[in-house]
Design an enzyme around this catalytic site. Structure first.
Site, short mmCIF file in Angstrom:
data_model
loop_
_atom_site.label_atom_id
_atom_site.label_comp_id
_atom_site.label_asym_id
_atom_site.label_seq_id
_atom_site.Cartn_x
_atom_site.Cartn_y
_atom_site.Cartn_z
N GLU A 90 6.46 -11.71 14.22
CA GLU A 90 5.99 -12.29 15.49
C GLU A 90 6.55 -13.70 15.65
O GLU A 90 6.97 -14.10 16.74
CB GLU A 90 4.46 -12.31 15.53
N ARG B 48 0.81 -1.20 0.00
CA ARG B 48 0.00 0.00 0.00
C ARG B 48 0.86 1.27 0.00
O ARG B 48 0.38 2.34 -0.38
CB ARG B 48 -1.00 -0.03 1.17
#
Length: 231
Positions: free
Chosen positions: A149, A112
């Site tokens: 993560e 984006r």
């Protein structure tokens, strides 16, 4: 006597009338700015609050719960991008912010960041440089790992992105910053090519991650500018 009367008319009365014409209230309003309740003429309502660009864009962004997985709120900016007027005003605001810095390249983070970054590059008459996920760019590239993560990932930039010129002024752009891992890796790639990142600009800042290590590292290298802060 005739001369004196004409003199005062020309220099006194006309001047007085001209002065009266120029006496307009500084903060005056048009009667059309008021809404009068005919059932109760005492009640007068002022016009509604005109939302700022920040408020308009924030209301245009859609929150999608449990996407891409349960417990995550996805900030969908496509509903903002669909609004041509708001998108144009956002890019115009950014271009005005950076016009004094002689920006030579806008660097956009996949994916984006490509949308906002390329539009800003056009507005600044600057080149656009994409930073992509591993394996997406041809030719000679530079890679930078960053921590997720669970595990690690990598992003890449072409080694000729700034045409071999050192010290060029660039803006790093993405739609959102959370933990800052990707943006921090992007800054390291920019540094490897010896360019100067004036600012990291993002539309949305998730402030709950402000104390993350990568975020702190970003702010030690460049200024973080976010248009909308979200907790």
């Amino acid at each position: 006597m005739y001369f004196r009367m004409n003199f005062f008319r020309r220099n006194g009365m006309n001047k007085k009338n001209k002065h009266k014409e120029s006496e307009k209230p500084i903060n005056g309003f048009n009667i059309d700015d008021l809404i009068i309740d005919e059932e109760n003429e005492i009640e007068v309502k002022m016009t509604k609050h005109k939302p700022s660009l920040r408020e308009e864009i924030q209301s245009a962004i859609t929150d999608i719960p449990d996407f891409p997985k349960k417990g995550i709120i996805f900030r969908d900016i496509t509903t903002f991008l669909h609004n041509g007027k708001l998108f144009a005003e956002y890019i115009e605001m950014l271009a005005h912010r950076y016009q004094a810095y002689k920006i030579e390249y806008v660097v956009g983070i996949e994916s984006r960041g490509f949308i906002i970054g390329s539009a800003l590059a056009f507005a600044l008459n600057a080149g656009f440089v994409p930073i992509r996920k591993k394996g997406k760019l041809p030719g000679n590239i530079l890679s930078q790992n960053y921590t997720l993560e669970y595990g690690t990932d990598s992003i890449e930039i072409k080694d000729d992105a700034f045409v071999g010129i050192k010290g060029v002024n660039v803006i790093l752009v993405d739609d959102l910053v959370a933990t800052g891992g990707t943006a921090n890796a992007a800054l390291k790639l920019i540094k490897k090519l010896e360019a100067k990142c004036i600012e990291f600009s993002c539309l949305i800042n998730l402030t709950e991650f402000a104390d993350q290590k990568d975020r702190k590292e970003i702010e030690s290298q460049t200024h973080l500018f976010s248009f909308i802060d979200v907790k």
